[in-house]
Design a protein around this motif. Structure first.
Motif, PDB file in Angstrom:
ATOM      1  N   ASP A  92       0.595  -1.275   0.152  1.00  0.00           N
ATOM      2  CA  ASP A  92      -0.034  -0.007  -0.127  1.00  0.00           C
ATOM      3  C   ASP A  92       0.886   1.270   0.033  1.00  0.00           C
ATOM      4  O   ASP A  92       0.208   2.326   0.031  1.00  0.00           O
ATOM      5  CB  ASP A  92      -0.881  -0.044   1.139  1.00  0.00           C
ATOM      6  N   GLN A 123      -3.655  -0.168   3.993  1.00  0.00           N
ATOM      7  CA  GLN A 123      -4.955   0.588   3.476  1.00  0.00           C
ATOM      8  C   GLN A 123      -5.429   0.062   2.207  1.00  0.00           C
ATOM      9  O   GLN A 123      -6.488   0.586   1.764  1.00  0.00           O
ATOM     10  CB  GLN A 123      -4.366   2.140   3.247  1.00  0.00           C
ATOM     11  N   CYS A 124      -4.596  -1.129   1.579  1.00  0.00           N
ATOM     12  CA  CYS A 124      -5.353  -1.722   0.278  1.00  0.00           C
ATOM     13  C   CYS A 124      -5.960  -2.897   0.595  1.00  0.00           C
ATOM     14  O   CYS A 124      -5.928  -3.852  -0.322  1.00  0.00           O
ATOM     15  CB  CYS A 124      -4.293  -1.350  -0.623  1.00  0.00           C
ATOM     16  N   LYS A 127      -8.435  -4.664  -2.069  1.00  0.00           N
ATOM     17  CA  LYS A 127      -8.614  -3.869  -2.993  1.00  0.00           C
ATOM     18  C   LYS A 127      -7.868  -4.529  -4.184  1.00  0.00           C
ATOM     19  O   LYS A 127      -6.717  -4.738  -3.931  1.00  0.00           O
ATOM     20  CB  LYS A 127      -8.308  -2.602  -2.695  1.00  0.00           C
ATOM     21  N   LYS A 129      -5.806  -3.985  -7.770  1.00  0.00           N
ATOM     22  CA  LYS A 129      -4.911  -2.779  -8.325  1.00  0.00           C
ATOM     23  C   LYS A 129      -5.817  -2.541  -9.513  1.00  0.00           C
ATOM     24  O   LYS A 129      -6.139  -3.431 -10.436  1.00  0.00           O
ATOM     25  CB  LYS A 129      -3.377  -3.247  -8.480  1.00  0.00           C
TER      26      LYS A 129
END
Length: 130
Positions: A92, A123-124, A127, A129
């Motif tokens: 992240d 934070q990712c 999720k 890319k």
């Protein structure tokens, strides 16, 4: 804000110029040697210096200045700048920093407690890319 108004303020920082650590003393010494004895060596100086080194390393690793390739090469680097090792995570691009608690005493920001490395939550996580 003057010294009187700042007295007693408590904060957390990853770097203070007056840290009694070899990395801090070396970093401050090199900055003052290069820019003069009255140079103010703040966290902003230390952090920007480190970020430029992270970018330099990523450019060398990517062997190009292509923006996306450099971004991909930024992560999973660890450098020693002014307060021990700091790591830029690949997942992240957040930093794992050595933190201190500091208080303004007699007009100076002084460490009151050494916390050490603090790793923020990813934070990712989960999720994809883009």
């Amino acid at each position: 804000m003057g010294k009187k108004e700042a007295e007693g303020i408590i904060t957390c920082n990853p770097f203070l110029a007056n840290l009694n650590r070899p990395e801090a003393k070396d970093f401050v010494s090199r900055q003052k040697k290069m820019f003069g004895p009255n140079t103010v060596v703040s966290y902003f100086v230390e952090s920007h210096y480190g970020l430029v080194l992270f970018l330099k390393n990523a450019l060398e690793k990517a062997k190009t200045d292509d923006k996306e390739k450099v971004i991909d090469a930024m992560g999973d680097q660890t450098l020693v700048v002014g307060n021990g090792p700091v790591t830029l995570r690949a997942s992240d691009h957040h930093m794992i920093l050595n933190m201190v608690i500091a208080e303004v005493k007699a007009g100076e920001l002084v460490m009151t407690k050494y916390i050490g490395p603090v790793a923020p939550a990813d934070q990712c996580a989960g999720k994809m890319k883009a």
